[in-house]
Design a protein around this motif. Structure first.
Motif, PDB file in Angstrom:
ATOM      1  N   TRP A   1       2.783  -2.088   8.118  1.00 39.70           N
ATOM      2  CA  TRP A   1       3.125  -0.738   7.675  1.00 39.70           C
ATOM      3  C   TRP A   1       1.889   0.151   7.707  1.00 39.70           C
ATOM      4  N   ALA A   2       2.131   1.443   7.933  1.00 34.96           N
ATOM      5  CA  ALA A   2       1.042   2.426   7.923  1.00 34.96           C
ATOM      6  C   ALA A   2       0.564   2.620   6.493  1.00 34.96           C
ATOM      7  N   ASP A   3      -0.741   2.571   6.305  1.00 35.03           N
ATOM      8  CA  ASP A   3      -1.312   2.713   4.966  1.00 35.03           C
ATOM      9  C   ASP A   3      -2.001   4.062   4.796  1.00 35.03           C
ATOM     10  N   THR A   4      -2.815   4.463   5.783  1.00 39.32           N
ATOM     11  CA  THR A   4      -3.512   5.753   5.759  1.00 39.32           C
ATOM     12  C   THR A   4      -3.337   6.406   7.120  1.00 39.32           C
ATOM     13  N   LEU A   5      -2.933   7.670   7.121  1.00 38.16           N
ATOM     14  CA  LEU A   5      -2.662   8.357   8.370  1.00 38.16           C
ATOM     15  C   LEU A   5      -3.886   9.103   8.873  1.00 38.16           C
ATOM     16  N   GLY A   6      -4.147   9.027  10.151  1.00 41.44           N
ATOM     17  CA  GLY A   6      -5.176   9.824  10.808  1.00 41.44           C
ATOM     18  C   GLY A   6      -4.523  10.809  11.748  1.00 41.44           C
ATOM     19  N   GLY A   7      -5.322  11.670  12.361  1.00 37.39           N
ATOM     20  CA  GLY A   7      -4.794  12.608  13.341  1.00 37.39           C
ATOM     21  C   GLY A   7      -3.880  13.656  12.760  1.00 37.39           C
ATOM     22  N   LEU A   8      -4.090  14.046  11.483  1.00 41.43           N
ATOM     23  CA  LEU A   8      -3.242  15.058  10.866  1.00 41.43           C
ATOM     24  C   LEU A   8      -3.951  16.408  10.788  1.00 41.43           C
ATOM     25  N   GLY A   9      -4.963  16.593  11.597  1.00 40.66           N
ATOM     26  CA  GLY A   9      -5.646  17.878  11.596  1.00 40.66           C
ATOM     27  C   GLY A   9      -7.013  17.827  10.963  1.00 40.66           C
ATOM     28  N   LEU A  10      -7.450  16.649  10.519  1.00 36.53           N
ATOM     29  CA  LEU A  10      -8.767  16.528   9.895  1.00 36.53           C
ATOM     30  C   LEU A  10      -9.812  15.980  10.849  1.00 36.53           C
ATOM     31  N   GLY A  11      -9.408  15.723  12.095  1.00 35.39           N
ATOM     32  CA  GLY A  11     -10.355  15.156  13.040  1.00 35.39           C
ATOM     33  C   GLY A  11     -10.621  13.691  12.795  1.00 35.39           C
ATOM     34  N   SER A  12      -9.797  13.027  11.974  1.00 35.26           N
ATOM     35  CA  SER A  12      -9.985  11.609  11.692  1.00 35.26           C
ATOM     36  C   SER A  12      -9.439  10.784  12.828  1.00 35.26           C
ATOM     37  N   GLY A  13      -9.660   9.476  12.751  1.00 34.83           N
ATOM     38  CA  GLY A  13      -9.225   8.589  13.811  1.00 34.83           C
ATOM     39  C   GLY A  13      -7.751   8.280  13.721  1.00 34.83           C
ATOM     40  N   GLY A  14      -7.378   7.104  14.235  1.00 30.63           N
ATOM     41  CA  GLY A  14      -5.986   6.709  14.258  1.00 30.63           C
ATOM     42  C   GLY A  14      -5.508   6.262  12.891  1.00 30.63           C
ATOM     43  N   ASP A  15      -4.224   5.930  12.845  1.00 27.01           N
ATOM     44  CA  ASP A  15      -3.637   5.461  11.600  1.00 27.01           C
ATOM     45  C   ASP A  15      -4.199   4.092  11.236  1.00 27.01           C
ATOM     46  N   GLU A  16      -4.333   3.854   9.939  1.00 21.11           N
ATOM     47  CA  GLU A  16      -4.703   2.530   9.455  1.00 21.11           C
ATOM     48  C   GLU A  16      -3.440   1.820   8.987  1.00 21.11           C
ATOM     49  N   TYR A  17      -3.248   0.599   9.465  1.00 21.11           N
ATOM     50  CA  TYR A  17      -2.065  -0.191   9.143  1.00 21.11           C
ATOM     51  C   TYR A  17      -2.450  -1.400   8.309  1.00 21.11           C
ATOM     52  N   ARG A  18      -1.480  -1.875   7.547  1.00 17.78           N
ATOM     53  CA  ARG A  18      -1.595  -3.156   6.875  1.00 17.78           C
ATOM     54  C   ARG A  18      -0.773  -4.181   7.652  1.00 17.78           C
ATOM     55  N   LYS A  19      -1.372  -5.320   7.899  1.00 17.42           N
ATOM     56  CA  LYS A  19      -0.707  -6.355   8.684  1.00 17.42           C
ATOM     57  C   LYS A  19       0.324  -7.087   7.839  1.00 17.42           C
ATOM     58  N   ALA A  20       1.381  -7.559   8.511  1.00 17.42           N
ATOM     59  CA  ALA A  20       2.429  -8.313   7.847  1.00 17.42           C
ATOM     60  C   ALA A  20       1.852  -9.523   7.109  1.00 17.42           C
ATOM     61  N   TYR A  21       2.474  -9.865   5.991  1.00 17.48           N
ATOM     62  CA  TYR A  21       2.085 -11.079   5.273  1.00 17.48           C
ATOM     63  C   TYR A  21       3.275 -11.583   4.473  1.00 17.48           C
ATOM     64  N   GLY A  22       3.186 -12.829   4.067  1.00 24.29           N
ATOM     65  CA  GLY A  22       4.218 -13.429   3.230  1.00 24.29           C
ATOM     66  C   GLY A  22       3.601 -14.193   2.085  1.00 24.29           C
ATOM     67  N   ASN A  23       4.338 -14.319   0.995  1.00 28.52           N
ATOM     68  CA  ASN A  23       3.898 -15.089  -0.160  1.00 28.52           C
ATOM     69  C   ASN A  23       4.936 -16.170  -0.456  1.00 28.52           C
ATOM     70  N   LEU A  24       4.490 -17.415  -0.570  1.00 28.15           N
ATOM     71  CA  LEU A  24       5.344 -18.534  -0.907  1.00 28.15           C
ATOM     72  C   LEU A  24       4.971 -19.030  -2.298  1.00 28.15           C
ATOM     73  N   ASP A  25       5.941 -19.049  -3.222  1.00 30.13           N
ATOM     74  CA  ASP A  25       5.705 -19.439  -4.610  1.00 30.13           C
ATOM     75  C   ASP A  25       6.671 -20.554  -5.002  1.00 30.13           C
ATOM     76  N   LEU A  26       6.209 -21.445  -5.857  1.00 30.29           N
ATOM     77  CA  LEU A  26       7.037 -22.532  -6.374  1.00 30.29           C
ATOM     78  C   LEU A  26       6.993 -22.513  -7.892  1.00 30.29           C
ATOM     79  N   SER A  27       8.192 -22.571  -8.518  1.00 27.99           N
ATOM     80  CA  SER A  27       8.304 -22.604  -9.977  1.00 27.99           C
ATOM     81  C   SER A  27       9.122 -23.819 -10.383  1.00 27.99           C
ATOM     82  N   LEU A  28       8.605 -24.600 -11.317  1.00 34.35           N
ATOM     83  CA  LEU A  28       9.285 -25.789 -11.808  1.00 34.35           C
ATOM     84  C   LEU A  28       9.404 -25.725 -13.322  1.00 34.35           C
ATOM     85  N   ARG A  29      10.600 -26.037 -13.846  1.00 31.29           N
ATOM     86  CA  ARG A  29      10.844 -26.106 -15.288  1.00 31.29           C
ATOM     87  C   ARG A  29      11.591 -27.402 -15.593  1.00 31.29           C
ATOM     88  N   TYR A  30      11.189 -28.094 -16.663  1.00 33.23           N
ATOM     89  CA  TYR A  30      11.924 -29.274 -17.096  1.00 33.23           C
ATOM     90  C   TYR A  30      12.116 -29.201 -18.596  1.00 33.23           C
TER      91      TYR A  30
END
Length: 882
Positions: free
Chosen positions: A805-834
């Motif tokens: 997903w896009a995190d910070t946008l560039g090229g909106l008239g400020l002379g900044s560079g390209g858009d900064e993106y965040r790369k896909a990720y996943g979280n795996l969690d395990l919960s146990l109750r007895y």
């Protein structure tokens, strides 16, 4: 749509292995004398009647949540407290992320903000027990509520309203979240619940600990509740950051953070039912987030080397300056809410509810940074060669820098094993401070009349808000130049280097040791005090006047709505009118001249909505909704403070924009829900939002006299600030499936599954760019889990994934560079109750089992801008209930 990656393959393998191991273990544990759906053996009561105690908190809470969702007037998703307790979630953001189309924004691995349907977090509003609250972020950069300050265990349930009815605040473009505190009337008599847990962070071996205690008493007429909670972890954060030029990497940072983070919460409630149909209550909630942060940070400034070559794959350089940034900083966020209210039922279908609330919020940041530079003596700099075999992890080899064959030239000397962490000759201090306080007073009342097939409801709400604070700025103190004037030597980094190497899993090629940041801060503060006593430093100038703001808001609202019900469904329709009066005070600065500036805004809006529900059968429900909503700009964005330069051509102004318009939206929702059983559902939904006046950062020209002062006409100056865009649209598809398999033969009748998928997209226009992506919008969000609940065991393996997903946008008239993106990720969690018995339960949680690396990149993944990792987390403990 999905491509394979090592992380996702590893996650799938872990999920399969864990589920297989869980099934084998539970089959071995199954008792031959009981193959029924009950989880504990029958126990005889005093009168000889056999009582069956069923341990199924997940199923019970899921059934309660689905019952509320099924009967709601609008499109809503709910998660109940017992479900929250079965996930390894320490704050409300992590708990909410289990719901359909809800993504989470993390700060150094810890959940902080919520993004519903991939929308910017400012498009989601928050309430406690139905009373709206606003958020305050560091520097006033957003109104977004910080969920990491609210421990999940003090809540009874959490609801995400994805479509609005007129009795809900209109300040929600995609969702309104209601955090509901616990009621003592949930149980009669005394009830005490609590837990204690201890664990470890894999990276660095820091301690995790958590504890909570909640006690209630009720006799059906009067009830009291008290709760406290605590969570603390000692964390290491591995970090790399990069910038680029035409030759490749221009700078890269090796960073390592030592954090101590705490979430603390307390709640107290009194409820009284003086007569049938009447209830009064007083509730107090306090929560805080504390973050003590040590930064160890070295910037290799490759583009400023004395000589050498650089390419996209590596380089050989002589005399590379390195900058050290160190700090022991403090972040504090506190919320305190007090609510007095009542609900009353009268004859002939009349009902009255009212709430009076006082909310106090603060956000304080103290970052005494010390920048140590290699500016005066080139021989302090190291020479180096580096390789970029993996763009996320450049590796370096270091050499001494020596004098060259001719005067003023330098060459690479002998190899060295580590960076000289004391080789700096110029120090700059930055005592950064931000303090924000937001006080609000809210009163609301709702009157309802029920008659035959109709229900009519109307109400009034008034919010008075006072917000004052300052945006983040960087005052500089030239320590190297000033300290000798008071007879004190400079703060030398060499005096603070410890013998402990960084805890890191990232390759670098050299070893770095931690600094004693706490002692360095103490000495830094002592030096500032001596400079102040000598008249060489004025603490009053730390905060730039142009960063200050003082905002008063008075928001009044009235609404009316009707609900018509028939055997096959219902329709809820009406409108909400809101009137905002806003006074914004601050300062502008031109040169050394500081001028107060006050702007008043006054506007009224009407927000109609329609929600329809059709019961096609007992199990099949179709919903549709149309609504109008609003999102107001952040406090920092609308401040009047601005810095003015009258000497350039054209002149420039940068700062806040008190003339920003709110964002307005028209939107529609439609869903199909099929309830397989009391605790199982399959559903599909679509939504669309059209948004006007999109907020974005850019540059434009001043065309009026708003900044004219002292006879200076500033029409035509360049203005850098937050502006309004246009033609915004956000849309998506949401799929949800949740089922418990009670009809399967034992022992498999304890299995359960829940999964949801959101497919999202959207864009907006600015004068300089068409089709800019919404920051924060992942096009795909997945939440899924497999559970088992039987024989006293409650277990859940859950996986969350979101794509780029896009995190910070560039090229909106400020002379900044390209858009900064965040790369896909996943979280795996395990919960146990007895459950050892009906009173005691053992638990174990394992979080981030895939050991995710969080990556940001500019343009494409070969240009990472940030790479971060915090490691796995483990926790075990005991829960009790009496």
């Amino acid at each position: 749509m999905f491509t394979s990656s090592p992380n996702r393959i590893r996650a799938a393998a872990l999920a399969g292995l864990s589920t297989l191991a869980l099934g084998v273990g539970l089959s071995a544990h199954a008792r031959a004398e009981d193959q029924s759906a009950s989880d504990t053996a029958p126990a005889p009561t005093e009168d000889g009647v056999t009582e069956v105690v069923v341990f199924a908190p997940l199923r019970d809470s899921q059934a309660a949540a689905l019952r509320e969702q099924r009967n709601a007037d609008n499109l809503v998703s709910v998660i109940a407290s017992d479900t929250v307790g079965r996930f390894p979630d320490q704050n409300s953001a992590a708990a909410l992320s289990r719901l359909p189309a809800v993504a989470v924004q993390r700060d150094q691995g810890q959940e902080r903000y919520i993004q519903v349907r991939g929308a910017p977090n400012r498009w989601t509003s928050v309430s406690f027990d139905g009373v709206p609250v606003i958020g305050v972020d560091e520097g006033g950069s957003g109104r977004a509520f910080r969920f990491d300050a609210v421990p999940a265990v003090i809540l009874q349930s959490l609801a995400v309203n994805k479509s609005l009815t007129p009795d809900l605040p209109a300040e929600a473009v995609v969702a309104q979240i209601d955090l509901r505190t616990y009621s003592p009337f949930n149980r009669k008599g005394f009830d005490v619940q609590g837990e204690a847990g201890l664990g470890q962070m894999e990276l660095g071996g820091g301690e995790q600990r958590q504890g909570s205690l909640r006690g209630t008493w009720s006799n059906g007429t009067f009830g009291v509740m008290a709760a406290v909670s605590h969570y603390r972890r000692e964390q290491v954060t591995d970090n790399r950051e990069f910038s680029y030029d035409s030759k490749g990497i221009a700078t890269f940072d090796a960073r390592n953070y030592l954090l101590v983070r705490e979430n603390n919460g307390a709640s107290l409630g009194f409820e009284w039912r003086p007569a049938e149909g009447h209830e009064l209550f007083l509730k107090w909630v306090s929560s805080e987030f504390k973050d003590d942060e040590e930064r160890n940070h070295y910037t290799f400034q490759l583009s400023s080397a004395l000589s050498g070559t650089r390419t996209a794959t590596g380089g050989d350089l002589v005399g590379v300056p390195v900058r050290s940034t160190t700090e022991f900083g403090e972040y504090r966020t506190k919320n305190e809410l007090t609510t007095l209210g009542g609900d009353h039922s009268f004859n002939e279908g009349w009902n009255l509810s009212w709430r009076a609330n006082v909310t106090k919020m603060t956000n304080d940041t103290y970052l005494p940074l010390l920048l140590q530079n290699q500016m005066l003596n080139p021989l302090l700099r190291a020479s180096l060669s580096y390789r970029v075999d993996d763009p996320n992890f450049p590796t370096v080899s270091l050499y001494k820098t020596v004098s060259g064959p001719t005067a003023g030239t330098y060459a690479r000397g002998e190899a060295i094993k580590t960076l000289d962490q004391g080789a700096f000759d110029f120090n700059i201090g930055l005592p950064i401070i931000s303090n924000i306080k937001a006080d609000s007073w809210t009163f609301k009342s709702d009157l309802t009349r029920e008659m035959d097939n109709w229900t009519f409801k109307g109400g009034y709400q008034h919010d008075h808000r006072e917000i004052e604070g300052n945006t983040m700025n960087q005052p500089t103190v030239l320590l190297t130049a000033l300290l000798p004037r008071i007879g004190q030597s400079d703060l030398k980094a060499a005096n603070y280097v410890t013998g402990k190497a960084w805890d890191t899993g990232f390759p670098l090629g050299i070893t770095l040791n931690y600094l004693d940041n706490k002692k360095l801060r103490t000495d830094f503060e002592a030096s500032l005090a001596k400079l102040a006593a000598a008249g060489l430093y004025n603490p009053a100038t730390i905060i730039d006047p142009t960063s200050l703001y003082d905002i008063t808001e008075n928001l009044g609202a009235v609404y009316g709505m009707g609900k018509y019900s028939w055997a096959g469904g219902q329709v809820v329709f009406g409108a909400r009118a809101e009137h905002m009066k806003q006074r914004i005070a601050g300062f502008t600065k031109s040169g050394t001249s500081i001028t107060p500036l006050v702007v008043d805004n006054d506007y009224t809006d009407v927000f109609p909505s329609v929600n329809a529900k059709f019961d096609l059968s007992e199990k099949l429900v179709v919903r549709g909704a149309i609504q109008r909503g609003i999102a107001r700009p952040s406090f920092g964005a609308i401040r009047t403070g601005a810095s003015i330069n009258d000497t350039s051509t054209p002149g420039t102004i940068s700062g806040g924009n008190p003339y920003l318009k709110p964002e307005y939206t028209w939107g529609g929702d439609a869903s199909l829900e099929y309830y397989l059983s009391s605790d199982s559902v399959v559903s599909a939904g679509v939504f669309y939002r059209k948004v006007d006046n999109l907020l974005y950062d850019s540059k434009t020209r001043i065309t009026d006299d708003r900044y004219d002062a002292n006879g200076v006409d500033r029409t035509g100056y360049d203005f850098t600030s937050t502006l309004n865009g246009s033609n915004g649209k956000l849309y998506g598809l949401e799929l949800n499936y949740q089922q418990t398999f009670q009809t399967l033969p034992s022992p498999f009748d304890g299995l359960g599954f829940s999964g949801n998928l959101a497919l999202l997209d959207g864009e907006f226009d600015t004068p300089a760019r068409k089709g800019a992506p919404f920051p924060g919008t992942s096009k795909t969000i997945v939440n899924t889990s497999v559970s088992y609940e039987k024989y006293g065991v409650s277990a859940r393996l859950s996986y969350q994934w979101r794509d780029d997903w896009a995190d910070t946008l560039g090229g909106l008239g400020l002379g900044s560079g390209g858009d900064e993106y965040r790369k896909a990720y996943g979280n795996l969690d395990l919960s146990l109750r007895y459950a050892l018995n009906k009173n005691l339960t053992l638990f174990a949680d394992a979080s981030n089992l895939t050991d995710e690396t969080y990556i940001a990149f500019e343009g494409d993944e070969s240009h990472p801008s940030e790479v971060e990792q915090i490691g796995r987390r483990f926790m075990a403990g005991l829960r009790f209930n009496y």
